[in-house]
Design an enzyme around this catalytic site. Structure first.
Site, PDB file in Angstrom:
ATOM      1  N   CYS A   1      33.681  36.023  32.287  1.00 40.35           N
ATOM      2  CA  CYS A   1      34.157  35.657  33.625  1.00 40.35           C
ATOM      3  C   CYS A   1      33.873  34.177  33.805  1.00 40.35           C
ATOM      4  O   CYS A   1      32.946  33.652  33.207  1.00 40.35           O
ATOM      5  CB  CYS A   1      33.378  36.468  34.676  1.00 40.35           C
ATOM      6  SG  CYS A   1      33.974  36.253  36.373  1.00 40.35           S
TER       7      CYS A   1
ATOM      8  N   LEU B   1      31.070  39.524  49.321  1.00 38.34           N
ATOM      9  CA  LEU B   1      30.725  38.518  50.333  1.00 38.34           C
ATOM     10  C   LEU B   1      29.323  37.956  50.071  1.00 38.34           C
ATOM     11  O   LEU B   1      29.159  36.778  49.854  1.00 38.34           O
ATOM     12  CB  LEU B   1      30.829  39.167  51.716  1.00 38.34           C
ATOM     13  CG  LEU B   1      31.034  38.241  52.902  1.00 38.34           C
ATOM     14  CD1 LEU B   1      32.268  37.374  52.736  1.00 38.34           C
ATOM     15  CD2 LEU B   1      31.146  39.051  54.196  1.00 38.34           C
TER      16      LEU B   1
ATOM     17  N   GLY C   1      34.638  40.341  34.808  1.00 37.13           N
ATOM     18  CA  GLY C   1      35.863  39.606  35.108  1.00 37.13           C
ATOM     19  C   GLY C   1      36.219  39.597  36.574  1.00 37.13           C
ATOM     20  O   GLY C   1      35.691  40.373  37.374  1.00 37.13           O
ATOM     21  N   GLU C   2      37.116  38.675  36.911  1.00 36.57           N
ATOM     22  CA  GLU C   2      37.624  38.553  38.282  1.00 36.57           C
ATOM     23  C   GLU C   2      39.096  38.968  38.243  1.00 36.57           C
ATOM     24  O   GLU C   2      39.938  38.236  37.694  1.00 36.57           O
ATOM     25  CB  GLU C   2      37.434  37.101  38.761  1.00 36.57           C
ATOM     26  CG  GLU C   2      38.220  36.727  40.006  1.00 36.57           C
ATOM     27  CD  GLU C   2      38.042  37.687  41.177  1.00 36.57           C
ATOM     28  OE1 GLU C   2      36.904  38.040  41.520  1.00 36.57           O
ATOM     29  OE2 GLU C   2      39.074  38.096  41.745  1.00 36.57           O
TER      30      GLU C   2
ATOM     31  N   CYS D   1      26.814  44.562  36.301  1.00 34.59           N
ATOM     32  CA  CYS D   1      27.977  44.081  35.570  1.00 34.59           C
ATOM     33  C   CYS D   1      27.576  43.203  34.396  1.00 34.59           C
ATOM     34  O   CYS D   1      26.801  42.281  34.545  1.00 34.59           O
ATOM     35  CB  CYS D   1      28.833  43.216  36.484  1.00 34.59           C
ATOM     36  SG  CYS D   1      28.978  43.877  38.098  1.00 34.59           S
TER      37      CYS D   1
ATOM     38  N   GLU E   1      32.929  46.304  28.655  1.00 32.27           N
ATOM     39  CA  GLU E   1      32.277  47.552  29.007  1.00 32.27           C
ATOM     40  C   GLU E   1      33.027  48.305  30.094  1.00 32.27           C
ATOM     41  O   GLU E   1      33.844  47.746  30.820  1.00 32.27           O
ATOM     42  CB  GLU E   1      30.838  47.314  29.427  1.00 32.27           C
ATOM     43  CG  GLU E   1      30.666  46.325  30.546  1.00 32.27           C
ATOM     44  CD  GLU E   1      29.218  45.853  30.608  1.00 32.27           C
ATOM     45  OE1 GLU E   1      28.468  46.413  31.406  1.00 32.27           O
ATOM     46  OE2 GLU E   1      28.845  44.950  29.848  1.00 32.27           O
TER      47      GLU E   1
ATOM     48  N   CYS F   1      28.685  33.645  39.242  1.00 34.95           N
ATOM     49  CA  CYS F   1      27.812  33.998  40.359  1.00 34.95           C
ATOM     50  C   CYS F   1      26.357  34.034  39.845  1.00 34.95           C
ATOM     51  O   CYS F   1      26.107  34.466  38.721  1.00 34.95           O
ATOM     52  CB  CYS F   1      28.198  35.362  40.934  1.00 34.95           C
ATOM     53  SG  CYS F   1      29.870  35.389  41.611  1.00 34.95           S
TER      54      CYS F   1
ATOM     55  N   ASN G   1      20.861  44.535  41.299  1.00 28.62           N
ATOM     56  CA  ASN G   1      20.364  45.011  40.012  1.00 28.62           C
ATOM     57  C   ASN G   1      19.830  43.804  39.277  1.00 28.62           C
ATOM     58  O   ASN G   1      20.561  42.826  39.089  1.00 28.62           O
ATOM     59  CB  ASN G   1      21.533  45.581  39.195  1.00 28.62           C
ATOM     60  CG  ASN G   1      21.694  47.066  39.403  1.00 28.62           C
ATOM     61  OD1 ASN G   1      20.753  47.828  39.302  1.00 28.62           O
ATOM     62  ND2 ASN G   1      22.912  47.473  39.708  1.00 28.62           N
TER      63      ASN G   1
ATOM     64  N   SER H   1      38.125  44.687  43.440  1.00 28.18           N
ATOM     65  CA  SER H   1      37.057  43.858  43.994  1.00 28.18           C
ATOM     66  C   SER H   1      37.244  42.403  43.583  1.00 28.18           C
ATOM     67  O   SER H   1      37.454  42.099  42.417  1.00 28.18           O
ATOM     68  CB  SER H   1      35.711  44.381  43.492  1.00 28.18           C
ATOM     69  OG  SER H   1      34.653  43.645  44.062  1.00 28.18           O
TER      70      SER H   1
HETATM   71  N1  SAH Z   1      34.786  39.615  40.154  1.00 26.25           N
HETATM   72  C1  SAH Z   1      34.885  40.705  41.057  1.00 26.25           C
HETATM   73  C2  SAH Z   1      34.577  42.061  40.475  1.00 26.25           C
HETATM   74  C3  SAH Z   1      33.442  42.204  39.513  1.00 26.25           C
HETATM   75  S1  SAH Z   1      31.821  42.262  40.120  1.00 26.25           S
HETATM   76  C4  SAH Z   1      34.045  40.453  42.276  1.00 26.25           C
HETATM   77  O1  SAH Z   1      33.379  39.431  42.334  1.00 26.25           O
HETATM   78  O2  SAH Z   1      34.073  41.247  43.202  1.00 26.25           O
HETATM   79  C5  SAH Z   1      31.667  43.774  41.016  1.00 26.25           C
HETATM   80  C6  SAH Z   1      30.599  43.684  42.092  1.00 26.25           C
HETATM   81  O3  SAH Z   1      29.270  43.708  41.545  1.00 26.25           O
HETATM   82  C7  SAH Z   1      30.686  42.412  42.902  1.00 26.25           C
HETATM   83  O4  SAH Z   1      30.496  42.723  44.269  1.00 26.25           O
HETATM   84  C8  SAH Z   1      29.540  41.609  42.353  1.00 26.25           C
HETATM   85  O5  SAH Z   1      29.156  40.612  43.248  1.00 26.25           O
HETATM   86  C9  SAH Z   1      28.504  42.674  42.121  1.00 26.25           C
HETATM   87  N2  SAH Z   1      27.405  42.332  41.229  1.00 26.25           N
HETATM   88  C10 SAH Z   1      27.435  41.527  40.149  1.00 26.25           C
HETATM   89  N3  SAH Z   1      26.218  41.461  39.582  1.00 26.25           N
HETATM   90  C11 SAH Z   1      25.419  42.242  40.319  1.00 26.25           C
HETATM   91  C12 SAH Z   1      24.053  42.587  40.219  1.00 26.25           C
HETATM   92  N4  SAH Z   1      23.282  42.073  39.292  1.00 26.25           N
HETATM   93  N5  SAH Z   1      23.562  43.454  41.140  1.00 26.25           N
HETATM   94  C13 SAH Z   1      24.354  43.963  42.115  1.00 26.25           C
HETATM   95  N6  SAH Z   1      25.638  43.684  42.239  1.00 26.25           N
HETATM   96  C14 SAH Z   1      26.178  42.815  41.357  1.00 26.25           C
END
Ligand code: SAH
Length: 350
Positions: free
Chosen positions: A109, A217, A161-162, A335, A89, A113, A292, A193
Site C-alpha cells: 500500500c 477516520l 491496499g487502498e 492488516c 493475505e 498510515c 491491533n 473501506s
Molecule cells: N485502505 C483501506 C482499507 C484497508 S485497512 C482503508 O484505509 O480503509 C482496513 C482498516 O483497518 C482501516 O480502517 C485501517 O485503518 C484499519 N487498520 C489498519 N491497521 C490497523 C491496526 N493495526 N489495528 C487496527 N486497525 C487497523
C-alpha cells in the site's frame, strides 16, 4: 505472467470461447468451474484439448494458498501466492450470521498510515479484478461452499491496499463478485473501506453498485489525522464528510466510520466528545476497534476500559456505534501483519 481468466466477466468469456470455435455451453461450463473455485485444468467437463489451449493462455490458478492459519476463535488467515510470486493475505471471520472474507486489493500500500503493517514495504502492485475474485472463489471452495450455497457470505475490502487507489480493478471486481449467475455476493453484504480518497468516493457513488462505504477516520480533526494518516494532508475531513453525504444521497446507504483506538493518540474522553460532535445527526455508524499492535510500528492499542468509555460517550450523544472485538488476534490480526511476518521469515528475519 499469463492472462487471468477470472478477470473476464461472463459475456467476455463467452465471446472468447466462441472465437475459439467452441460451442456456447463450453463457456457456461468454464464459467461454472471457475466460480466453483477450480483450476482450469480441473474443470473436467471441458475437453482436455480445450483445457490445454486455455492454460496455454491463462493462469491455471492465479491465486494459490501458500499457508493457512487458524485462530482459536475460528478466524482463518490465508497467505495467497500470486502467479508472479507476490504474496497477499485474506482472512475469513466467522460470525453467527455468516462468514466474512477480508479481501486485499493491492500488494502492499502507498498510504503509509502510522499504525498499519500493509505499507511497511510500500506499494508493490495493484491486484487485478480476477485476482481479487479468485481469492474469494478459492476461500469459498475451501470453506465448503459452492456458488449456490456460499460459505463466504460477506466481504470487506479491508485487506492490504487502498481500494480507491486501484479504482478500475476494484470496481470490476465488485461487478464480477456480485454478478448473477456467478458467486453472486450481494452488494449489501460488501463493504468497501477507504482512507478517504475524496474524488474517487464521488466516482464510486455514480457506479450504481450500492456497496457499503466505510471510511477510516481515526481522528476528528485534520491536525490529529495528519499525524497518523499522511493521506489526510491531501483530503480534509470536511470534504470526506461531504463525499459521504453524496454517497448516501445517491445510494441510500448509511456509511460507516472506522476508528481505531490508539493509546495516547485519539482515545481520550475529549476525543470521543469531539468525534460525537462531528458525526452526530449524520446517517452513519461508528465502528470502534482497539488498535491491533504491529511490532514494526510504535503505537499501541487503547485499553479495554478506555475503549468502553469512548463507546459510552458516543452512545450518550446519540451516535450509533459499536466496539468490535478483535478477531484472530493470536494469529496476527491487523492488516498486512501476516504478509509482513511471512516476508521477514523468507528473508531470514524473525
Ligand atoms: N485502505 C483501506 C482499507 C484497508 S485497512 C482503508 O484505509 O480503509 C482496513 C482498516 O483497518 C482501516 O480502517 C485501517 O485503518 C484499519 N487498520 C489498519 N491497521 C490497523 C491496526 N493495526 N489495528 C487496527 N486497525 C487497523
Amino acid at each position: 505472467m499469463k492472462e487471468i481468466a477470472q478477470d473476464l466477466l461472463y459475456p467476455e468469456l463467452e465471446a472468447l470461447v466462441l472465437a475459439a470455435g467452441e460451442k456456447k455451453f463450453r463457456a457456461v461450463q468454464l464459467y461454472r468451474g471457475l466460480m466453483q473455485g477450480k483450476r482450469i485444468s480441473e474443470i473436467s467437463d471441458l475437453p482436455k484439448a480445450f483445457r490445454e489451449s486455455l492454460t496455454a493462455r491463462f493462469e491455471d490458478a492465479p491465486v494459490r494458498v501458500e499457508e493457512t492459519l487458524r485462530a482459536a476463535d475460528g478466524t482463518e488467515k490465508y497467505l495467497f501466492a500470486l502467479a508472479d510470486g507476490n504474496i497477499v493475505e485474506g482472512v475469513l471471520m466467522k460470525y453467527k450470521y455468516g462468514n466474512t472474507q477480508c479481501v486485499s486489493t493491492q500488494v502492499g500500500c502507498r498510504m503509509n498510515c502510522a499504525f498499519c503493517a500493509s505499507a511497511l514495504s510500500g506499494l508493490v502492485r495493484d491486484l487485478s479484478a480476477g485476482e481479487m475474485l479468485a481469492a474469494v472463489l478459492t476461500v469459498n471452495a475451501l470453506a465448503g461452499g459452492t456458488p449456490e450455497r456460499r460459505a463466504v457470505t460477506n466481504l470487506v475490502l479491508m485487506g492490504s491496499g487502498e481500494p480507491l487507489d486501484n479504482y478500475a480493478n476494484t470496481v470490476r471486481f465488485l461487478r464480477a463478485v456480485s454478478a448473477e449467475g456467478g458467486i453472486g455476493i450481494s452488494p449489501r453484504n460488501i463493504s468497501l473501506s477507504t482512507c478517504g480518497i475524496v474524488p474517487k468516493m464521488y466516482e464510486l457513488a455514480e457506479e450504481g453498485l450500492h456497496v457499503n462505504l466505510t471510511v477510516s477516520l481515526h481522528a476528528s480533526t485534520d491536525e490529529e489525522r495528519e499525524r497518523i494518516m499522511p493521506v489526510a494532508k491531501a483530503y480534509k475531513i470536511a470534504d470526506i464528510l461531504k463525499a459521504c453525504d453524496y454517497y448516501f444521497k445517491k445510494t441510500g446507504r448509511r456509511y460507516i466510520f472506522e476508528y481505531s483506538l490508539i493509546a495516547g493518540e485519539n482515545a481520550d474522553r475529549a476525543h470521543a466528545e469531539s468525534l460525537a460532535a462531528l458525526v452526530k445527526g449524520r446517517p452513519c455508524h461508528v465502528n470502534l476497534i482497539r488498535l491491533n499492535e504491529v511490532k514494526e510500528r510504535a503505537l499501541s492499542g487503547a485499553g479495554e476500559k478506555e475503549a468502553y468509555r469512548f463507546l459510552g460517550v458516543l452512545e450518550k450523544a446519540g451516535v450509533s456505534a459499536t466496539l468490535r472485538r478483535r478477531t484472530g488476534a493470536d494469529i496476527g490480526g491487523a492488516c498486512g501483519q501476516l504478509r509482513a511476518g511471512y516476508l521477514a521469515k523468507e528473508q531470514g528475519g524473525k
